[in-house]
Design a protein around this motif. Structure first.
Motif, PDB file in Angstrom:
ATOM      1  N   ILE A  33      -1.309 -21.377 -23.709  1.00  0.00           N
ATOM      2  CA  ILE A  33      -1.787 -22.747 -23.878  1.00  0.00           C
ATOM      3  C   ILE A  33      -1.562 -23.177 -25.320  1.00  0.00           C
ATOM      4  O   ILE A  33      -1.727 -22.374 -26.240  1.00  0.00           O
ATOM      5  N   ASN A  34      -1.199 -24.440 -25.504  1.00  0.00           N
ATOM      6  CA  ASN A  34      -0.951 -24.900 -26.866  1.00  0.00           C
ATOM      7  C   ASN A  34      -2.272 -25.267 -27.545  1.00  0.00           C
ATOM      8  O   ASN A  34      -3.341 -25.144 -26.971  1.00  0.00           O
ATOM      9  N   THR A  35      -2.188 -25.742 -28.773  1.00  0.00           N
ATOM     10  CA  THR A  35      -3.399 -25.954 -29.566  1.00  0.00           C
ATOM     11  C   THR A  35      -4.328 -27.015 -28.973  1.00  0.00           C
ATOM     12  O   THR A  35      -5.552 -26.870 -29.033  1.00  0.00           O
ATOM     13  N   SER A  36      -3.757 -28.042 -28.383  1.00  0.00           N
ATOM     14  CA  SER A  36      -4.598 -29.121 -27.844  1.00  0.00           C
ATOM     15  C   SER A  36      -5.060 -28.852 -26.420  1.00  0.00           C
ATOM     16  O   SER A  36      -6.015 -29.474 -25.954  1.00  0.00           O
ATOM     17  N   GLY A  37      -4.366 -27.950 -25.752  1.00  0.00           N
ATOM     18  CA  GLY A  37      -4.660 -27.697 -24.343  1.00  0.00           C
ATOM     19  C   GLY A  37      -3.827 -28.527 -23.392  1.00  0.00           C
ATOM     20  O   GLY A  37      -3.947 -28.384 -22.173  1.00  0.00           O
ATOM     21  N   ALA A  38      -2.965 -29.366 -23.939  1.00  0.00           N
ATOM     22  CA  ALA A  38      -2.175 -30.264 -23.095  1.00  0.00           C
ATOM     23  C   ALA A  38      -0.989 -29.572 -22.435  1.00  0.00           C
ATOM     24  O   ALA A  38      -0.472 -30.051 -21.429  1.00  0.00           O
ATOM     25  N   ARG A  39      -0.554 -28.475 -22.991  1.00  0.00           N
ATOM     26  CA  ARG A  39       0.604 -27.752 -22.451  1.00  0.00           C
ATOM     27  C   ARG A  39       0.221 -26.327 -22.090  1.00  0.00           C
ATOM     28  O   ARG A  39      -0.408 -25.629 -22.905  1.00  0.00           O
ATOM     29  N   THR A  40       0.607 -25.938 -20.899  1.00  0.00           N
ATOM     30  CA  THR A  40       0.315 -24.590 -20.420  1.00  0.00           C
ATOM     31  C   THR A  40       1.513 -24.043 -19.656  1.00  0.00           C
ATOM     32  O   THR A  40       2.357 -24.805 -19.160  1.00  0.00           O
ATOM     33  N   ASN A  41       1.592 -22.744 -19.544  1.00  0.00           N
ATOM     34  CA  ASN A  41       2.603 -22.080 -18.733  1.00  0.00           C
ATOM     35  C   ASN A  41       1.958 -20.893 -18.036  1.00  0.00           C
ATOM     36  O   ASN A  41       0.982 -20.315 -18.558  1.00  0.00           O
ATOM     37  N   TYR A  42       2.526 -20.534 -16.891  1.00  0.00           N
ATOM     38  CA  TYR A  42       1.986 -19.428 -16.103  1.00  0.00           C
ATOM     39  C   TYR A  42       3.095 -18.537 -15.584  1.00  0.00           C
ATOM     40  O   TYR A  42       4.194 -19.010 -15.275  1.00  0.00           O
ATOM     41  N   ALA A  43       2.780 -17.269 -15.442  1.00  0.00           N
ATOM     42  CA  ALA A  43       3.688 -16.368 -14.753  1.00  0.00           C
ATOM     43  C   ALA A  43       3.718 -16.753 -13.276  1.00  0.00           C
ATOM     44  O   ALA A  43       2.714 -17.225 -12.726  1.00  0.00           O
ATOM     45  N   ASP A  44       4.860 -16.544 -12.635  1.00  0.00           N
ATOM     46  CA  ASP A  44       4.978 -16.903 -11.220  1.00  0.00           C
ATOM     47  C   ASP A  44       3.933 -16.195 -10.361  1.00  0.00           C
ATOM     48  O   ASP A  44       3.454 -16.740  -9.366  1.00  0.00           O
ATOM     49  N   SER A  45       3.577 -14.988 -10.762  1.00  0.00           N
ATOM     50  CA  SER A  45       2.654 -14.184  -9.963  1.00  0.00           C
ATOM     51  C   SER A  45       1.231 -14.754  -9.930  1.00  0.00           C
ATOM     52  O   SER A  45       0.443 -14.390  -9.053  1.00  0.00           O
ATOM     53  N   VAL A  46       0.895 -15.630 -10.873  1.00  0.00           N
ATOM     54  CA  VAL A  46      -0.465 -16.174 -10.923  1.00  0.00           C
ATOM     55  C   VAL A  46      -0.502 -17.691 -10.767  1.00  0.00           C
ATOM     56  O   VAL A  46      -1.590 -18.278 -10.694  1.00  0.00           O
ATOM     57  N   LYS A  47       0.651 -18.307 -10.695  1.00  0.00           N
ATOM     58  CA  LYS A  47       0.712 -19.762 -10.611  1.00  0.00           C
ATOM     59  C   LYS A  47      -0.025 -20.254  -9.363  1.00  0.00           C
ATOM     60  O   LYS A  47       0.158 -19.736  -8.272  1.00  0.00           O
ATOM     61  N   GLY A  48      -0.856 -21.250  -9.561  1.00  0.00           N
ATOM     62  CA  GLY A  48      -1.637 -21.789  -8.448  1.00  0.00           C
ATOM     63  C   GLY A  48      -2.966 -21.090  -8.235  1.00  0.00           C
ATOM     64  O   GLY A  48      -3.812 -21.586  -7.485  1.00  0.00           O
ATOM     65  N   ARG A  49      -3.157 -19.938  -8.873  1.00  0.00           N
ATOM     66  CA  ARG A  49      -4.409 -19.184  -8.724  1.00  0.00           C
ATOM     67  C   ARG A  49      -5.192 -19.115 -10.034  1.00  0.00           C
ATOM     68  O   ARG A  49      -6.421 -19.088 -10.007  1.00  0.00           O
ATOM     69  N   PHE A  50      -4.494 -19.042 -11.154  1.00  0.00           N
ATOM     70  CA  PHE A  50      -5.136 -18.926 -12.464  1.00  0.00           C
ATOM     71  C   PHE A  50      -5.005 -20.260 -13.207  1.00  0.00           C
ATOM     72  O   PHE A  50      -4.003 -20.963 -13.073  1.00  0.00           O
ATOM     73  N   THR A  51      -6.020 -20.545 -14.019  1.00  0.00           N
ATOM     74  CA  THR A  51      -5.999 -21.738 -14.852  1.00  0.00           C
ATOM     75  C   THR A  51      -6.473 -21.389 -16.254  1.00  0.00           C
ATOM     76  O   THR A  51      -7.564 -20.826 -16.419  1.00  0.00           O
ATOM     77  N   ILE A  52      -5.652 -21.720 -17.229  1.00  0.00           N
ATOM     78  CA  ILE A  52      -6.013 -21.493 -18.626  1.00  0.00           C
ATOM     79  C   ILE A  52      -6.527 -22.805 -19.205  1.00  0.00           C
ATOM     80  O   ILE A  52      -6.028 -23.888 -18.878  1.00  0.00           O
ATOM     81  N   SER A  53      -7.544 -22.704 -20.053  1.00  0.00           N
ATOM     82  CA  SER A  53      -8.102 -23.887 -20.694  1.00  0.00           C
ATOM     83  C   SER A  53      -8.712 -23.471 -22.030  1.00  0.00           C
ATOM     84  O   SER A  53      -8.822 -22.270 -22.319  1.00  0.00           O
ATOM     85  N   ARG A  54      -9.105 -24.452 -22.812  1.00  0.00           N
ATOM     86  CA  ARG A  54      -9.685 -24.124 -24.103  1.00  0.00           C
ATOM     87  C   ARG A  54     -10.717 -25.161 -24.492  1.00  0.00           C
ATOM     88  O   ARG A  54     -10.639 -26.327 -24.097  1.00  0.00           O
ATOM     89  N   ASP A  55     -11.674 -24.707 -25.306  1.00  0.00           N
ATOM     90  CA  ASP A  55     -12.682 -25.572 -25.900  1.00  0.00           C
ATOM     91  C   ASP A  55     -12.661 -25.273 -27.398  1.00  0.00           C
ATOM     92  O   ASP A  55     -13.299 -24.313 -27.859  1.00  0.00           O
TER      93      ASP A  55
END
Length: 128
Positions: free
Chosen positions: A51-73
């Motif tokens: 995840i980038n510094t603002s949280g606006a951009r994220t990427n996921y491995a194919d194996s977890v896409k749709g199941r995992f969500t990254i976020s930040r505060d």
């Protein structure tokens, strides 16, 4: 001293959920992009998400896409990894890592050797 501390791991049944936290101390997490990695016994460490510094951009491995969500505060100096629909193959030690925000442009996650701070890891076990 700058450090990252992961928490939230544990034992969960297949199909269950966990939320991992990555808390920073000694530095301002908001200036850093964050990655989650995992390593299962006998396997190489693999990137899970970033995840980038603002949280606006994220990427996921194919194996977890749709199941995992990254976020930040950033106000709490913490990054999260929400893991749903867990599978036995998700069993691993999960690590968070930080690198200067400018190093991640939001297209693909940086490789592990680019990160400058690492946590000690938290165990996630998915088993019935």
């Amino acid at each position: 001293q700058s450090q990252l501390v992961e928490s939230g791991g544990g034992l969960v049944q297949p199909g269950g959920s966990l939320r991992l936290s990555c808390a920073a101390s000694g530095f301002i997490l908001g200036y850093f992009a964050i990655g989650w990695f995992r390593q299962a016994p006998g396997k190489e460490r693999e990137g899970v998400s970033c995840i980038n510094t603002s949280g606006a951009r994220t990427n996921y491995a194919d194996s977890v896409k749709g199941r995992f969500t990254i976020s930040r505060d950033n106000a709490k100096n913490t990054v999260y990894l929400q893991m749903n629909s867990l599978k036995p193959e998700d069993t691993a030690i999960y690590y968070c890592a930080a690198l200067p925000g400018i190093s991640y442009d939001g297209t693909v996650c940086p490789t592990s050797d680019e990160y400058v701070y690492w946590g000690q890891g938290t165990q996630v076990t998915v088993s019935s």
